[in-house]
Design a protein around this motif. Structure first.
Motif, PDB file in Angstrom:
ATOM      1  N   ASP A 111       0.777  -1.094   0.031  1.00 18.21           N
ATOM      2  CA  ASP A 111       0.060  -0.002  -0.055  1.00 18.21           C
ATOM      3  C   ASP A 111       0.877   1.247   0.010  1.00 18.21           C
ATOM      4  O   ASP A 111       2.180   1.053   0.353  1.00 18.21           O
ATOM      5  N   GLY A 112       0.209   2.455  -0.510  1.00 19.51           N
ATOM      6  CA  GLY A 112       1.182   3.526  -0.474  1.00 19.51           C
ATOM      7  C   GLY A 112       0.444   4.526   0.500  1.00 19.51           C
ATOM      8  O   GLY A 112      -0.439   4.272   1.072  1.00 19.51           O
ATOM      9  N   CYS A 113       1.510   5.537   0.831  1.00 13.07           N
ATOM     10  CA  CYS A 113       1.189   6.740   1.749  1.00 13.07           C
ATOM     11  C   CYS A 113       1.789   7.771   1.562  1.00 13.07           C
ATOM     12  O   CYS A 113       2.986   7.970   1.362  1.00 13.07           O
ATOM     13  N   LYS A 137       5.163  10.210  -1.643  1.00  6.65           N
ATOM     14  CA  LYS A 137       4.425   8.836  -1.605  1.00  6.65           C
ATOM     15  C   LYS A 137       5.557   7.740  -1.326  1.00  6.65           C
ATOM     16  O   LYS A 137       6.528   7.764  -1.980  1.00  6.65           O
ATOM     17  N   SER A 139       5.738   3.739  -1.116  1.00 12.74           N
ATOM     18  CA  SER A 139       4.944   2.573  -1.388  1.00 12.74           C
ATOM     19  C   SER A 139       5.669   1.500  -0.251  1.00 12.74           C
ATOM     20  O   SER A 139       6.854   1.299  -0.715  1.00 12.74           O
ATOM     21  N   ASN A 159       0.448   7.462  -8.703  1.00 14.96           N
ATOM     22  CA  ASN A 159      -0.728   6.576  -8.403  1.00 14.96           C
ATOM     23  C   ASN A 159       0.038   4.924  -7.714  1.00 14.96           C
ATOM     24  O   ASN A 159       1.120   4.963  -8.200  1.00 14.96           O
ATOM     25  N   ASP A 160      -0.594   4.745  -6.731  1.00 14.57           N
ATOM     26  CA  ASP A 160      -0.188   3.486  -6.190  1.00 14.57           C
ATOM     27  C   ASP A 160       0.167   2.484  -7.158  1.00 14.57           C
ATOM     28  O   ASP A 160       1.416   1.769  -6.807  1.00 14.57           O
ATOM     29  N   ALA A 164       3.919  -0.252  -7.770  1.00 16.71           N
ATOM     30  CA  ALA A 164       3.994  -1.492  -7.637  1.00 16.71           C
ATOM     31  C   ALA A 164       5.293  -2.395  -8.331  1.00 16.71           C
ATOM     32  O   ALA A 164       6.013  -3.037  -7.453  1.00 16.71           O
ATOM     33  N   THR A 167       8.363  -1.209  -6.091  1.00 23.11           N
ATOM     34  CA  THR A 167       8.404  -1.789  -4.785  1.00 23.11           C
ATOM     35  C   THR A 167       8.889  -3.019  -4.771  1.00 23.11           C
ATOM     36  O   THR A 167       9.637  -3.481  -3.850  1.00 23.11           O
ATOM     37  N   GLY A 191      -7.095   0.355  -5.033  1.00 23.10           N
ATOM     38  CA  GLY A 191      -6.313   1.383  -6.137  1.00 23.10           C
ATOM     39  C   GLY A 191      -5.374   0.432  -6.932  1.00 23.10           C
ATOM     40  O   GLY A 191      -4.800   1.276  -7.654  1.00 23.10           O
ATOM     41  N   TYR A 192      -5.319  -0.689  -6.809  1.00 24.92           N
ATOM     42  CA  TYR A 192      -4.477  -1.551  -7.660  1.00 24.92           C
ATOM     43  C   TYR A 192      -5.326  -2.502  -8.625  1.00 24.92           C
ATOM     44  O   TYR A 192      -4.923  -3.321  -9.204  1.00 24.92           O
ATOM     45  N   HIS A 237       2.768   1.386   8.187  1.00 21.87           N
ATOM     46  CA  HIS A 237       2.670   2.836   7.706  1.00 21.87           C
ATOM     47  C   HIS A 237       2.679   3.666   9.201  1.00 21.87           C
ATOM     48  O   HIS A 237       3.050   4.657   9.143  1.00 21.87           O
TER      49      HIS A 237
END
Length: 277
Positions: A111-113, A137, A139, A159-160, A164, A167, A191-192, A237
């Motif tokens: 997940d992203g933050c 952001k 990830s 975008n998250d 991907a 990450t 979101g994915y 997170h």
């Protein structure tokens, strides 16, 4: 005395120092006569760097702590960033965690933050949730118990699902090959929910578990109080946000911010092993 006590509680622990010290690069004396001004001990600088990690203070503010001058701590930090010390520390922590408790590769979560980045710099961008202000952001990829194993950074407007691949490619230790008996599930939120992500997961040998848009909301209504399996990445997170130098990015250099993240992740990982407080 009150100030000294508040400073002491943010010094690096003896247990963590034992893990960090062997990873530090040697610094030969380059003075032409072998003399020169005595170099600040690495332990003192490590205390100052850790203090900044936890409090998020400016480097210059370290002057008031009595640990060491902020310029000295910053210079030592730059040396260690160049030597990859903080990434090595995180990697060493993951290897110890795997040996003691075992990394759960069967269920991973990503997940992203988004957080603030007031000074801007590389890998920052306009935060769509903060009136377009500069943000970053991160990830994060965690194993089944929530221990972080991969991280990437980019602008807050990224975008998250676009992060991907980066990450996954930045998993800090060697990943075992998935098999039919030992599959590796990847839990992701809506979101994915893109074919691009599913193709990526198939490329890396993951079993995709992606909630379609609206599906999770309906599921949670039916099963009140039930948590999605990926809640562990949201908790990770939250752990990271307790390190104030990570909560707000004051580093213009993306390498410095990533190294700060690696240091925080190393602390989290070693705590999970039970070897440090």
């Amino acid at each position: 005395m009150k100030r000294a006590k508040s400073v002491d509680q943010w010094r690096i622990s003896d247990e963590l120092w034992e893990k960090l010290q062997p990873l530090l690069p040697d610094h030969p004396n380059t003075h032409r006569f072998g003399g020169g001004r005595p170099r600040k001990p690495d332990r003192v600088c490590a205390d100052a760097i850790f203090f900044r990690l936890r409090t998020g203070c400016q480097w210059k503010a370290l002057d008031a702590t009595g640990m060491c001058p902020g310029s000295t701590a910053h210079a030592r930090f730059q040396e260690w960033v160049a030597a990859g010390v903080f990434l090595k520390l995180w990697t060493a922590g993951l290897l110890e965690y795997d040996q003691l408790k075992g990394i759960d590769w069967s269920w991973l979560s990503m997940d992203g933050c988004m957080t603030k980045a007031p000074l801007g710099g590389k890998k920052t961008g306009r935060n769509p949730t903060d009136r377009g202000k500069s943000g970053v952001k991160r990830s994060l990829l965690v194993e089944g118990a929530g221990v972080p194993i991969g991280v990437a950074v980019d602008g807050a407007n990224r975008n998250d699902f676009k992060m991907a691949r980066a990450t996954i490619e930045r998993i800090a230790i060697k990943r075992p090959k998935p098999t039919k008996k030992k599959t590796q599930g990847m839990c992701l939120d809506k979101g994915y929910d893109y074919d691009e992500v599913r193709e990526l997961l198939e490329e890396f040998g993951f079993s995709a578990h992606i909630r379609a848009r609206g599906e999770e909301a309906r599921e949670l209504k039916r099963r009140a109080g039930e948590k999605a399996r990926r809640w562990v990445v949201e908790r990770a997170h939250s752990w990271l946000n307790r390190f104030r130098a990570v909560l707000i990015r004051w580093c213009k250099k993306s390498d410095n911010f990533l190294a700060t993240l690696h240091f925080a992740l190393a602390v989290i990982t070693y705590r999970a092993t039970g070897l440090t407080g």
